[in-house]
Design a protein around this motif. Sequence first.
Motif, PDB file in Angstrom:
ATOM      1  N   PHE A  27       0.627   6.993   2.487  1.00 43.22           N
ATOM      2  CA  PHE A  27       0.373   6.125   3.542  1.00 43.22           C
ATOM      3  C   PHE A  27      -1.022   5.648   3.766  1.00 43.22           C
ATOM      4  O   PHE A  27      -1.587   4.684   3.878  1.00 43.22           O
ATOM      5  CB  PHE A  27       1.117   6.471   4.919  1.00 43.22           C
ATOM      6  CG  PHE A  27       0.802   5.641   5.939  1.00 43.22           C
ATOM      7  CD1 PHE A  27       1.206   4.127   5.896  1.00 43.22           C
ATOM      8  CD2 PHE A  27       0.126   5.894   7.153  1.00 43.22           C
ATOM      9  CE1 PHE A  27       0.697   3.271   7.068  1.00 43.22           C
ATOM     10  CE2 PHE A  27      -0.242   5.142   8.180  1.00 43.22           C
ATOM     11  CZ  PHE A  27       0.023   3.744   8.112  1.00 43.22           C
ATOM     12  N   ALA A  28      -1.867   7.055   4.020  1.00 45.00           N
ATOM     13  CA  ALA A  28      -3.300   6.854   4.131  1.00 45.00           C
ATOM     14  C   ALA A  28      -4.090   6.053   2.968  1.00 45.00           C
ATOM     15  O   ALA A  28      -5.151   5.408   3.183  1.00 45.00           O
ATOM     16  CB  ALA A  28      -3.702   8.044   4.777  1.00 45.00           C
ATOM     17  N   GLY A  32      -3.995   2.770   4.423  1.00 42.63           N
ATOM     18  CA  GLY A  32      -5.276   3.024   5.084  1.00 42.63           C
ATOM     19  C   GLY A  32      -6.512   2.000   4.708  1.00 42.63           C
ATOM     20  O   GLY A  32      -7.311   1.542   5.595  1.00 42.63           O
ATOM     21  N   PHE A  33      -6.617   1.647   3.336  1.00 41.70           N
ATOM     22  CA  PHE A  33      -7.541   0.649   3.224  1.00 41.70           C
ATOM     23  C   PHE A  33      -7.147  -0.827   3.692  1.00 41.70           C
ATOM     24  O   PHE A  33      -8.287  -1.624   4.002  1.00 41.70           O
ATOM     25  CB  PHE A  33      -7.830   0.664   1.796  1.00 41.70           C
ATOM     26  CG  PHE A  33      -6.836   0.053   0.763  1.00 41.70           C
ATOM     27  CD1 PHE A  33      -6.527  -1.121   0.769  1.00 41.70           C
ATOM     28  CD2 PHE A  33      -6.471   0.917  -0.164  1.00 41.70           C
ATOM     29  CE1 PHE A  33      -5.674  -2.006  -0.152  1.00 41.70           C
ATOM     30  CE2 PHE A  33      -5.324   0.606  -1.028  1.00 41.70           C
ATOM     31  CZ  PHE A  33      -5.018  -0.869  -1.066  1.00 41.70           C
ATOM     32  N   ASP A  34      -5.887  -1.212   3.939  1.00 36.25           N
ATOM     33  CA  ASP A  34      -5.441  -2.298   4.618  1.00 36.25           C
ATOM     34  C   ASP A  34      -5.979  -2.340   5.804  1.00 36.25           C
ATOM     35  O   ASP A  34      -6.664  -3.202   6.501  1.00 36.25           O
ATOM     36  CB  ASP A  34      -4.278  -2.543   4.681  1.00 36.25           C
ATOM     37  CG  ASP A  34      -3.472  -2.505   3.206  1.00 36.25           C
ATOM     38  OD1 ASP A  34      -4.232  -3.016   2.301  1.00 36.25           O
ATOM     39  OD2 ASP A  34      -2.141  -2.628   3.016  1.00 36.25           O
ATOM     40  N   ASN A  65       2.473  -1.449   1.033  1.00 39.23           N
ATOM     41  CA  ASN A  65       1.563  -0.234   1.390  1.00 39.23           C
ATOM     42  C   ASN A  65       2.445   0.191   2.473  1.00 39.23           C
ATOM     43  O   ASN A  65       2.375   1.447   2.757  1.00 39.23           O
ATOM     44  CB  ASN A  65       0.161  -0.494   1.560  1.00 39.23           C
ATOM     45  CG  ASN A  65      -0.639  -0.859   0.451  1.00 39.23           C
ATOM     46  OD1 ASN A  65       0.068  -0.570  -0.827  1.00 39.23           O
ATOM     47  ND2 ASN A  65      -1.500  -1.693   0.461  1.00 39.23           N
ATOM     48  N   GLN A  66       2.895  -0.481   3.507  1.00 34.14           N
ATOM     49  CA  GLN A  66       3.134  -0.046   4.766  1.00 34.14           C
ATOM     50  C   GLN A  66       4.447   0.291   4.587  1.00 34.14           C
ATOM     51  O   GLN A  66       4.771   1.174   5.474  1.00 34.14           O
ATOM     52  CB  GLN A  66       3.257  -1.366   5.689  1.00 34.14           C
ATOM     53  CG  GLN A  66       3.346  -1.090   7.259  1.00 34.14           C
ATOM     54  CD  GLN A  66       3.361  -2.105   8.058  1.00 34.14           C
ATOM     55  OE1 GLN A  66       2.110  -2.351   8.313  1.00 34.14           O
ATOM     56  NE2 GLN A  66       4.232  -2.792   8.812  1.00 34.14           N
ATOM     57  N   LEU A 358      10.565   5.193  -9.336  1.00 34.54           N
ATOM     58  CA  LEU A 358      10.682   3.870  -9.367  1.00 34.54           C
ATOM     59  C   LEU A 358       9.720   3.053  -8.448  1.00 34.54           C
ATOM     60  O   LEU A 358       9.161   1.940  -8.737  1.00 34.54           O
ATOM     61  CB  LEU A 358      12.283   3.423  -8.928  1.00 34.54           C
ATOM     62  CG  LEU A 358      13.262   4.056 -10.090  1.00 34.54           C
ATOM     63  CD1 LEU A 358      14.803   3.466  -9.507  1.00 34.54           C
ATOM     64  CD2 LEU A 358      13.100   3.203 -11.236  1.00 34.54           C
ATOM     65  N   ILE A 359       9.695   3.725  -7.269  1.00 31.97           N
ATOM     66  CA  ILE A 359       8.759   3.065  -6.394  1.00 31.97           C
ATOM     67  C   ILE A 359       7.178   3.222  -6.834  1.00 31.97           C
ATOM     68  O   ILE A 359       6.368   2.362  -6.814  1.00 31.97           O
ATOM     69  CB  ILE A 359       8.873   3.805  -5.023  1.00 31.97           C
ATOM     70  CG1 ILE A 359      10.188   3.574  -4.381  1.00 31.97           C
ATOM     71  CG2 ILE A 359       7.880   3.279  -4.008  1.00 31.97           C
ATOM     72  CD1 ILE A 359      10.485   4.344  -3.110  1.00 31.97           C
ATOM     73  N   LEU A 360       6.819   4.472  -7.385  1.00 29.20           N
ATOM     74  CA  LEU A 360       5.470   4.388  -7.872  1.00 29.20           C
ATOM     75  C   LEU A 360       5.302   3.652  -9.204  1.00 29.20           C
ATOM     76  O   LEU A 360       4.164   3.082  -9.029  1.00 29.20           O
ATOM     77  CB  LEU A 360       5.372   5.920  -8.286  1.00 29.20           C
ATOM     78  CG  LEU A 360       5.343   6.997  -7.179  1.00 29.20           C
ATOM     79  CD1 LEU A 360       5.006   8.303  -7.884  1.00 29.20           C
ATOM     80  CD2 LEU A 360       4.287   6.724  -6.127  1.00 29.20           C
TER      81      LEU A 360
END
Length: 387
Positions: A27-28, A32-34, A65-66, A358-360
């Motif tokens: 998440f970070a 984080g960059f968002d 990303n969230q 799958l997500i990655l």
Amino acid sequence: MILHELLSFELLRVIWWLLLGVLLIGFALTDGFDMGVGAMLPFVGKTDVERRIAINTIGPVWEGNQVWFILGGGAIFAAWPPLYAVSFSGFYLAMFVILAALILRPVAFKYRSKRDSQAWRNGWDWALFIGGAVPALLFGVAVGNVLLGVPFYLTDDLMPMYDGAFYMKFLGLLRPFAIVAGVVSFSMLLMHGAAWLSLKAEGPVAERARRIGTVAGIVAAAGYAICGVWLAFGIEGFRIVGDVVTDGPSNPLMSEVARDASWLQAYSDRPWIIIAPIMGFVGIAMAVLGLRAGREVSTLLWSKLGITGIISSVGLTMFPFILPSTVKPDSSLTVWDSSSSHLTLFVMLVMTVIFMPLILFYTAWVYKVLWGKVTEEDVTSESGHAY
């Protein structure tokens, strides 16, 4: 079922502690960059076009990303139910503020360009600032409070209770050490956002981001060092007294905990964990140097390394504690006594092994498709694909 028997309760608890760390770090590293870009938006963009360039560097990816934040909350709920119950009830006002700030982001993205009024757009730009800055700060404040310990206790039937009504108020979380931890979090993600803009933007937007990110990185490193010294000399840590039962029932009241040690004793007990703060300092230092030199891809990677090191150092320093109690240390939640059942952890692990790749893969594919810089032509063309 053979695999279920091979994976002991102790091992599954450690695996899920690691997975929780992976989700929080993920998440970070992504959202984080968002948040960092949002927090510096009013300052890196002096014109509407410049701000649109910054917005469109994160516009296509912030929602994905969230998801890491949602996965982290879900993992806490499913794998560590007592942690979910105690933390979300004690930090509920802070969580409300964070969620309110995060809700501003999608609204601002969608409504900012609905009118040509400069005042209208400026207002939504500051909404994006709030949506980035407030969570970045308060997540660090929360981590600082976890290191300090939280004034809760468990009743005989494991009902979480808090000592003192004021702690339930938002201002009760703003203790000096927690504020410094919040500054570290905020400046760290600001640096990360600057590294992202250095990669994805160009011209004045990228130049201003590099200047802001350089200062933010220095502040993050200094604040991180201050927190380390503070932990060494000004804050008592926790330790389990007596035999440690790693595969027993999930009942925190069965452990005997004392608050008479330093958190940094962990580095004497497990010297190898020094790699985490080293990664933190080296990553930040190299990211700052990269921002000053105008490097792009390597700067973002160093920034990711620094964030990984800083977050990892918190978990490794506290292990096996997850949420210590200052009121009744025996109520402290640890890896060994606050997890879900053996079967629940196993089933969840199977689902994770199936769906996490799958997500990655999908995430990597999205970033590959969206690779490249956002230019002024991209946001001013009539294609209708830009914010």
